[in-house]
Design a protein around this motif. Structure first.
Motif, PDB file in Angstrom:
ATOM      1  N   PRO A 157      39.515  32.633  41.778  1.00 61.16           N
ATOM      2  CA  PRO A 157      40.745  32.815  41.064  1.00 61.16           C
ATOM      3  C   PRO A 157      41.376  33.272  40.266  1.00 61.16           C
ATOM      4  CG  PRO A 157      38.811  30.939  39.886  1.00 61.16           C
ATOM      5  CD  PRO A 157      38.213  31.948  40.698  1.00 61.16           C
ATOM      6  N   SER A 158      42.460  33.775  40.291  1.00 60.61           N
ATOM      7  CA  SER A 158      42.849  34.849  39.887  1.00 60.61           C
ATOM      8  C   SER A 158      42.520  34.858  38.579  1.00 60.61           C
ATOM      9  CB  SER A 158      44.588  35.328  40.032  1.00 60.61           C
ATOM     10  OG  SER A 158      45.259  33.968  38.794  1.00 60.61           O
ATOM     11  N   VAL A 159      42.492  36.786  37.625  1.00 60.51           N
ATOM     12  CA  VAL A 159      42.712  36.936  36.468  1.00 60.51           C
ATOM     13  C   VAL A 159      43.012  36.104  35.910  1.00 60.51           C
ATOM     14  CG1 VAL A 159      42.394  38.623  34.562  1.00 60.51           C
ATOM     15  CG2 VAL A 159      42.130  39.233  37.737  1.00 60.51           C
ATOM     16  N   ARG A 160      44.632  35.963  35.399  1.00 55.38           N
ATOM     17  CA  ARG A 160      45.147  35.621  34.823  1.00 55.38           C
ATOM     18  C   ARG A 160      44.635  33.316  35.269  1.00 55.38           C
ATOM     19  NH1 ARG A 160      51.286  36.274  34.691  1.00 55.38           N
ATOM     20  NH2 ARG A 160      50.929  38.014  34.202  1.00 55.38           N
ATOM     21  N   GLY A 161      44.688  33.027  35.834  1.00 59.35           N
ATOM     22  CA  GLY A 161      44.056  31.280  36.255  1.00 59.35           C
ATOM     23  C   GLY A 161      42.905  31.107  35.653  1.00 59.35           C
ATOM     24  N   LEU A 162      41.990  32.395  35.550  1.00 62.06           N
ATOM     25  CA  LEU A 162      40.810  31.595  35.106  1.00 62.06           C
ATOM     26  C   LEU A 162      40.678  32.503  33.582  1.00 62.06           C
ATOM     27  CD1 LEU A 162      37.678  31.798  35.478  1.00 62.06           C
ATOM     28  CD2 LEU A 162      36.908  33.551  35.949  1.00 62.06           C
ATOM     29  N   LEU A 177      39.633  29.502  30.912  1.00 64.49           N
ATOM     30  CA  LEU A 177      38.638  29.405  29.870  1.00 64.49           C
ATOM     31  C   LEU A 177      39.283  29.445  28.489  1.00 64.49           C
ATOM     32  CD1 LEU A 177      36.475  31.992  31.557  1.00 64.49           C
ATOM     33  CD2 LEU A 177      35.438  29.499  31.393  1.00 64.49           C
ATOM     34  N   THR A 178      40.459  29.890  28.623  1.00 63.21           N
ATOM     35  CA  THR A 178      41.705  29.774  27.510  1.00 63.21           C
ATOM     36  C   THR A 178      41.298  31.617  26.338  1.00 63.21           C
ATOM     37  OG1 THR A 178      40.324  28.215  25.437  1.00 63.21           O
ATOM     38  CG2 THR A 178      42.050  27.906  27.017  1.00 63.21           C
ATOM     39  N   ILE A 179      40.409  32.392  27.319  1.00 61.86           N
ATOM     40  CA  ILE A 179      40.515  33.475  26.163  1.00 61.86           C
ATOM     41  C   ILE A 179      41.530  34.869  27.286  1.00 61.86           C
ATOM     42  CG2 ILE A 179      38.260  32.747  26.232  1.00 61.86           C
ATOM     43  CD1 ILE A 179      37.317  34.397  28.876  1.00 61.86           C
ATOM     44  N   ASN A 180      41.003  35.558  26.667  1.00 63.83           N
ATOM     45  CA  ASN A 180      42.593  36.648  27.499  1.00 63.83           C
ATOM     46  C   ASN A 180      42.182  37.678  28.871  1.00 63.83           C
ATOM     47  OD1 ASN A 180      43.479  39.364  27.150  1.00 63.83           O
ATOM     48  ND2 ASN A 180      43.728  39.664  25.044  1.00 63.83           N
ATOM     49  N   PRO A 181      43.762  37.870  29.697  1.00 60.19           N
ATOM     50  CA  PRO A 181      42.990  38.151  30.858  1.00 60.19           C
ATOM     51  C   PRO A 181      42.257  38.773  30.903  1.00 60.19           C
ATOM     52  CG  PRO A 181      45.519  37.520  30.585  1.00 60.19           C
ATOM     53  CD  PRO A 181      45.151  37.152  29.554  1.00 60.19           C
ATOM     54  N   ASN A 182      42.604  40.339  30.112  1.00 59.90           N
ATOM     55  CA  ASN A 182      42.058  41.774  29.928  1.00 59.90           C
ATOM     56  C   ASN A 182      40.301  41.252  29.610  1.00 59.90           C
ATOM     57  OD1 ASN A 182      44.348  43.174  29.502  1.00 59.90           O
ATOM     58  ND2 ASN A 182      43.548  43.224  27.243  1.00 59.90           N
ATOM     59  N   THR A 183      39.475  40.231  29.346  1.00 58.59           N
ATOM     60  CA  THR A 183      38.516  39.787  29.258  1.00 58.59           C
ATOM     61  C   THR A 183      37.854  39.398  30.928  1.00 58.59           C
ATOM     62  OG1 THR A 183      38.632  39.130  26.796  1.00 58.59           O
ATOM     63  CG2 THR A 183      36.398  38.524  28.215  1.00 58.59           C
ATOM     64  N   VAL A 184      38.693  38.302  31.425  1.00 56.31           N
ATOM     65  CA  VAL A 184      38.226  38.659  32.623  1.00 56.31           C
ATOM     66  C   VAL A 184      38.744  39.592  33.802  1.00 56.31           C
ATOM     67  CG1 VAL A 184      38.964  37.226  34.786  1.00 56.31           C
ATOM     68  CG2 VAL A 184      39.332  35.823  32.347  1.00 56.31           C
ATOM     69  N   ALA A 185      39.009  40.797  33.394  1.00 52.30           N
ATOM     70  CA  ALA A 185      39.722  41.814  34.742  1.00 52.30           C
ATOM     71  C   ALA A 185      38.545  42.278  34.330  1.00 52.30           C
ATOM     72  CB  ALA A 185      40.451  42.743  34.412  1.00 52.30           C
TER      73      ALA A 185
END
Length: 136
Positions: free
Chosen positions: A43-48, A52-60
């Motif tokens: 999934p995209s950064v934004r999608g994940l 997960l209802t977390i900050n996109p920077n964390t996924v990035a």
């Protein structure tokens, strides 16, 4: 065109590990266990982050580390995909990490006062549970 593979990751707020580490560990485990295969799109950064209802920077950050380590590959304008299987760590580094993990495990288990045979049986059982899923 590859379809995005949903990631069924769970973030535990009570976990001592930071959220970024939980994501990294979760994706690594899914790849190692064969749940995510070479070529699967993530999934995209934004999608994940929304899932997960977390900050996109964390996924990035998690995706960046997994890409640096060779678990994921970026395709310009198309997203992130599971990279081709390869040995990602040197034999010496793999040995060092195994020793570290075993040391932490033993330090956590000894105070629980289980007989060593019980601990070994449970560890063997868990390893066997994952073995059939492995593809590489």
């Amino acid at each position: 065109m590859a379809r995005t593979t949903p990631l069924m990751l769970q973030i535990a707020t009570g976990d001592a590990r930071p959220i970024v580490r939980q994501i990294i560990d979760g994706i690594r485990l899914k790849i190692a266990a064969g749940e995510l295969k070479h070529g699967d799109q993530l999934p995209s950064v934004r999608g994940l982050a929304q899932q997960l209802t977390i900050n996109p920077n964390t996924v990035a950050k998690a995706y960046a580390e997994l890409t640096t380590e060779g678990w994921l590959a970026s395709r310009q304008g198309m997203g992130l995909y599971v990279a081709a299987p390869r040995q990602r760590l040197s034999d010496a580094e793999r040995e060092r990490r195994l020793d570290d993990a075993i040391g932490r495990f033993v330090n956590d288990v000894i105070p629980l006062d289980f007989p060593p045979e019980d601990v070994q049986a449970r560890v063997s059982h868990e390893l066997r549970r994952w073995s059939p899923r492995r593809t590489a």
